[in-house]
Design an enzyme around this catalytic site. Structure first.
Site, PDB file in Angstrom:
ATOM      1  N   HIS A   1      -6.298  -4.425   4.431  1.00 42.16           N
ATOM      2  CA  HIS A   1      -7.157  -3.229   4.359  1.00 42.16           C
ATOM      3  C   HIS A   1      -8.176  -3.240   5.506  1.00 42.16           C
ATOM      4  O   HIS A   1      -8.413  -2.217   6.142  1.00 42.16           O
ATOM      5  CB  HIS A   1      -7.942  -3.199   3.041  1.00 42.16           C
ATOM      6  CG  HIS A   1      -7.124  -2.962   1.810  1.00 42.16           C
ATOM      7  ND1 HIS A   1      -7.178  -3.790   0.715  1.00 42.16           N
ATOM      8  CD2 HIS A   1      -6.228  -1.988   1.487  1.00 42.16           C
ATOM      9  CE1 HIS A   1      -6.384  -3.326  -0.238  1.00 42.16           C
ATOM     10  NE2 HIS A   1      -5.780  -2.246   0.209  1.00 42.16           N
TER      11      HIS A   1
ATOM     12  N   LYS B   1      -4.547   3.958 -14.423  1.00 40.93           N
ATOM     13  CA  LYS B   1      -3.916   2.805 -13.776  1.00 40.93           C
ATOM     14  C   LYS B   1      -4.685   1.539 -14.160  1.00 40.93           C
ATOM     15  O   LYS B   1      -5.913   1.490 -14.007  1.00 40.93           O
ATOM     16  CB  LYS B   1      -3.975   3.010 -12.253  1.00 40.93           C
ATOM     17  CG  LYS B   1      -2.897   2.283 -11.481  1.00 40.93           C
ATOM     18  CD  LYS B   1      -2.843   2.805 -10.057  1.00 40.93           C
ATOM     19  CE  LYS B   1      -2.398   1.740  -9.098  1.00 40.93           C
ATOM     20  NZ  LYS B   1      -2.422   2.201  -7.699  1.00 40.93           N
TER      21      LYS B   1
ATOM     22  N   ARG C   1       2.800  -0.817   5.731  1.00 36.64           N
ATOM     23  CA  ARG C   1       3.211  -2.204   5.950  1.00 36.64           C
ATOM     24  C   ARG C   1       4.647  -2.265   6.422  1.00 36.64           C
ATOM     25  O   ARG C   1       4.976  -2.906   7.394  1.00 36.64           O
ATOM     26  CB  ARG C   1       3.091  -3.010   4.646  1.00 36.64           C
ATOM     27  CG  ARG C   1       1.705  -3.495   4.373  1.00 36.64           C
ATOM     28  CD  ARG C   1       1.561  -3.914   2.949  1.00 36.64           C
ATOM     29  NE  ARG C   1       1.518  -2.729   2.094  1.00 36.64           N
ATOM     30  CZ  ARG C   1       0.925  -2.683   0.931  1.00 36.64           C
ATOM     31  NH1 ARG C   1       0.362  -3.751   0.455  1.00 36.64           N
ATOM     32  NH2 ARG C   1       0.913  -1.574   0.234  1.00 36.64           N
TER      33      ARG C   1
ATOM     34  N   SER D   1      -2.733  -6.406  -2.591  1.00 41.56           N
ATOM     35  CA  SER D   1      -3.721  -6.864  -3.569  1.00 41.56           C
ATOM     36  C   SER D   1      -3.037  -7.604  -4.714  1.00 41.56           C
ATOM     37  O   SER D   1      -3.507  -8.655  -5.160  1.00 41.56           O
ATOM     38  CB  SER D   1      -4.502  -5.670  -4.121  1.00 41.56           C
ATOM     39  OG  SER D   1      -5.163  -4.989  -3.092  1.00 41.56           O
TER      40      SER D   1
END
Ligand code: ADP
Length: 157
Positions: free
Chosen positions: A17, A41, A90, A128
């Site tokens: 990040h 979430k 990514r 994460s």
């Protein structure tokens, strides 16, 4: 002044990040790192913990503000004078999800653009959830996250 919003879950913020954030600052004068709170979430860290880690991690990077919203990122951007959203890519696996979200955001507001940055290749495997998993498994993740995140991960063990 060119302002962009970088929304995400930051659960927790990682070096990936930070790399995307720093790259985006080459194109924008100010970037708002936005914790997009999604109550549906399930998150590993609380909103307060995530915000604290984000603030501590970017305190020495000029041009960055940290904030949170329970609303839509596009709406937040519009209200804060930003017409670009920053996202990171990514690998191709990110593409489909990101492409769909960019299209949805364009549907909400066609004037807000989504801009993608790629992190340096050494960061491309960092997510994460991977950080949380490795840390819970006792792996040293100090090379994957900002220093400020380490005590929060240690508390979860
Ligand atoms: P979200 O739940 O909105 O996907 P994340 O915090 O997981 O929030 O990610 C926010 C953005 O940062 C996403 O666009 C994601 O692809 C990007 N990102 C996360 N990790 C990396 C990384 N290691 N390299 C490049 N981009 C990344």
């Amino acid at each position: 002044m060119k302002i962009a919003v970088y929304p995400g879950s930051f659960d927790p913020i990682t070096n990936g990040h930070i790399d995307v954030l720093k790259r985006s600052l080459k194109a924008f004068d100010q970037v708002i790192l936005l914790l997009a709170v999604n109550p549906r979430k399930k998150s590993h860290f609380s909103v307060e913990e995530r915000l604290a880690m984000m603030k501590e991690s970017v305190k020495d990077i000029p041009g960055v503000l940290v904030d949170s919203t329970t609303g839509l990122s596009v709406t937040y951007a519009k209200e804060h004078g930003a017409n670009c959203l920053v996202r990171g890519l990514r690998a191709v696996t990110d593409f489909e999800y990101e492409f769909q979200m960019a299209a949805a955001n364009k549907y909400i507001d066609p004037e807000v653009e989504t801009v993608f940055f790629c992190a340096e290749s050494k960061y491309t495997f960092i997510s994460s959830s991977y950080v949380n998993e490795l840390s819970a498994g006792g792996v040293d993740v100090s090379g994957l996250v900002p220093k400020a995140v380490l005590p929060y991960l240690a508390k979860k063990k």
